[in-house]
Design an enzyme around this catalytic site. Structure first.
Site, PDB file in Angstrom:
ATOM      1  N   HIS A 133       0.851  -1.185   0.000  1.00 13.45           N
ATOM      2  CA  HIS A 133       0.000   0.000   0.000  1.00 13.45           C
ATOM      3  C   HIS A 133       0.888   1.237   0.000  1.00 13.45           C
ATOM      4  O   HIS A 133       1.876   1.295   0.733  1.00 13.45           O
ATOM      5  CB  HIS A 133      -0.919  -0.005   1.219  1.00 13.45           C
ATOM      6  CG  HIS A 133      -1.884   1.137   1.224  1.00 13.45           C
ATOM      7  ND1 HIS A 133      -2.718   1.408   0.162  1.00 13.45           N
ATOM      8  CD2 HIS A 133      -2.147   2.100   2.155  1.00 13.45           C
ATOM      9  CE1 HIS A 133      -3.449   2.469   0.440  1.00 13.45           C
ATOM     10  NE2 HIS A 133      -3.119   2.906   1.636  1.00 13.45           N
TER      11      HIS A 133
ATOM     12  N   HIS B 130      -3.087   9.210   1.280  1.00 10.03           N
ATOM     13  CA  HIS B 130      -3.080   8.020   0.429  1.00 10.03           C
ATOM     14  C   HIS B 130      -4.467   7.770  -0.135  1.00 10.03           C
ATOM     15  O   HIS B 130      -5.465   8.344   0.316  1.00 10.03           O
ATOM     16  CB  HIS B 130      -2.566   6.805   1.208  1.00 10.03           C
ATOM     17  CG  HIS B 130      -3.284   6.527   2.497  1.00 10.03           C
ATOM     18  ND1 HIS B 130      -3.905   5.331   2.775  1.00 10.03           N
ATOM     19  CD2 HIS B 130      -3.492   7.289   3.604  1.00 10.03           C
ATOM     20  CE1 HIS B 130      -4.436   5.363   3.979  1.00 10.03           C
ATOM     21  NE2 HIS B 130      -4.215   6.543   4.506  1.00 10.03           N
TER      22      HIS B 130
ATOM     23  N   CYS C  93      -3.597   2.808  -5.332  1.00 10.29           N
ATOM     24  CA  CYS C  93      -2.831   3.652  -4.415  1.00 10.29           C
ATOM     25  C   CYS C  93      -1.449   4.006  -4.960  1.00 10.29           C
ATOM     26  O   CYS C  93      -0.942   5.113  -4.740  1.00 10.29           O
ATOM     27  CB  CYS C  93      -2.713   2.976  -3.057  1.00 10.29           C
ATOM     28  SG  CYS C  93      -1.939   1.333  -3.101  1.00 10.29           S
TER      29      CYS C  93
END
Length: 306
Positions: free
Chosen positions: A30, A42, A154
């Protein structure tokens, strides 16, 4: 920092750094942008918004949800587990108990290929930190479109914040190195010796297997390299203000393909109209009508400039 590991300590972080953390036993990472004071911006897909197919993909998508390292609610962020889109979290919630890694920019092709795992570096150069922070903060307020595992995830968000680059041609994979590596690996497997396991094995030479293995490895490396945002020739800079224009919120890629914003200096449908003609009594209610009336040389008709 290097080919084997991009692990970094928290006290080494600088505002504008692209950071990431591995999820589910290194299955997926991530990504986000560190903005200072222990905060990370994010792009996430909140719980309850998974693809709902009962596969590992649901776990991959939901793993981007910020959760505190323990089962209690974070005192700084509260409960963000069901939030989706661009959000700001403390670094503990962003990491979700994982280790901290720094994504590298401006690496050489040799270094890039030596990092066999996608989603850790790129050939593209990073913009100055102030530009990175501006994009991240702007997208925090305006969004980054709809989350998509293969072409708007992401990592795509973080790479855009760092470079301002989008791919201008239609493609099934976005800027994400993870998605590109997965696609490259899939293509390599299809042409690898494994395909012989479903056919005839008798008489298959060891030398042939070795050649097939080298070809597959080469295909994987080439596919990864040509998909990198820093290698591609169809990557263009897109200002963040244009990216989040209301007509493009559903699809960041649309900002690349949209026409140039209307500008009187670049339009080809602009004509000179004499003052006397513009203010003729019959046209006072509609200045546009002055353009459309017949002239001695014919009729000039242009698009409505509103």
């Amino acid at each position: 920092m290097g080919v084997l590991s991009n692990k970094i300590k928290r006290d080494q972080l600088k505002p504008g750094d692209h950071i990431y953390s591995w999820r589910h036993f290194y299955l997926y990472s991530h990504h986000g942008i560190y903005v200072g004071e222990g905060k990370v911006i994010h792009f996430t897909q909140g719980a309850g918004h998974e693809i709902g197919r009962g596969t590992v993909l649901d776990r991959i998508i939901s793993s981007s949800c910020p959760t505190p390292p323990i089962s209690t609610e974070c005192e700084i962020c509260g409960d963000q587990s069901r939030l989706d889109g661009v959000i700001s979290s403390c670094i503990d919630c962003f990491l979700s108990g994982g280790n901290l890694y720094l994504f590298e920019y401006g690496v050489s092709p040799v270094f890039y290929l030596a990092s066999a795992r996608g989603g850790t570096c790129t050939l593209a150069k990073s913009d100055p930190p102030e530009d990175v922070l501006h994009r991240a903060s702007y997208l925090l307020q305006n969004g980054f479109g709809s989350y998509n595992l293969s072409n708007n995830n992401c990592e795509d968000f973080a790479i855009y914040c760092k470079t301002g680059l989008l791919v201008e041609t239609a493609t099934s994979v976005g800027r994400s190195g993870q998605a590109a590596a997965f696609q490259a690996a899939t293509s390599a497997v299809r042409s690898s010796p494994l395909r012989y396991l479903t056919t005839r094995v008798t008489g298959l030479a060891v030398g042939g297997l070795a050649v097939e293995g080298l070809v597959s490895c080469g295909n994987y490396c080439v596919s990864r390299l040509v998909s990198d945002i820093g290698f591609r020739h169809d990557a263009v800079k897109v200002p963040v203000e244009r990216l989040v224009d209301q007509s493009h919120l559903c699809d960041p890629q649309a900002a690349v393909n949209s026409p140039t914003p209307s500008c009187i200096g670049v339009r080809h449908d602009v004509v000179k109209v004499p003052d006397e003609r513009l203010v003729d009594q019959s046209h006072l209610c509609d200045p546009q009508a002055a353009v459309d009336i017949p002239t001695p040389r014919g009729r000039i008709v242009i698009a409505d400039i509103d």
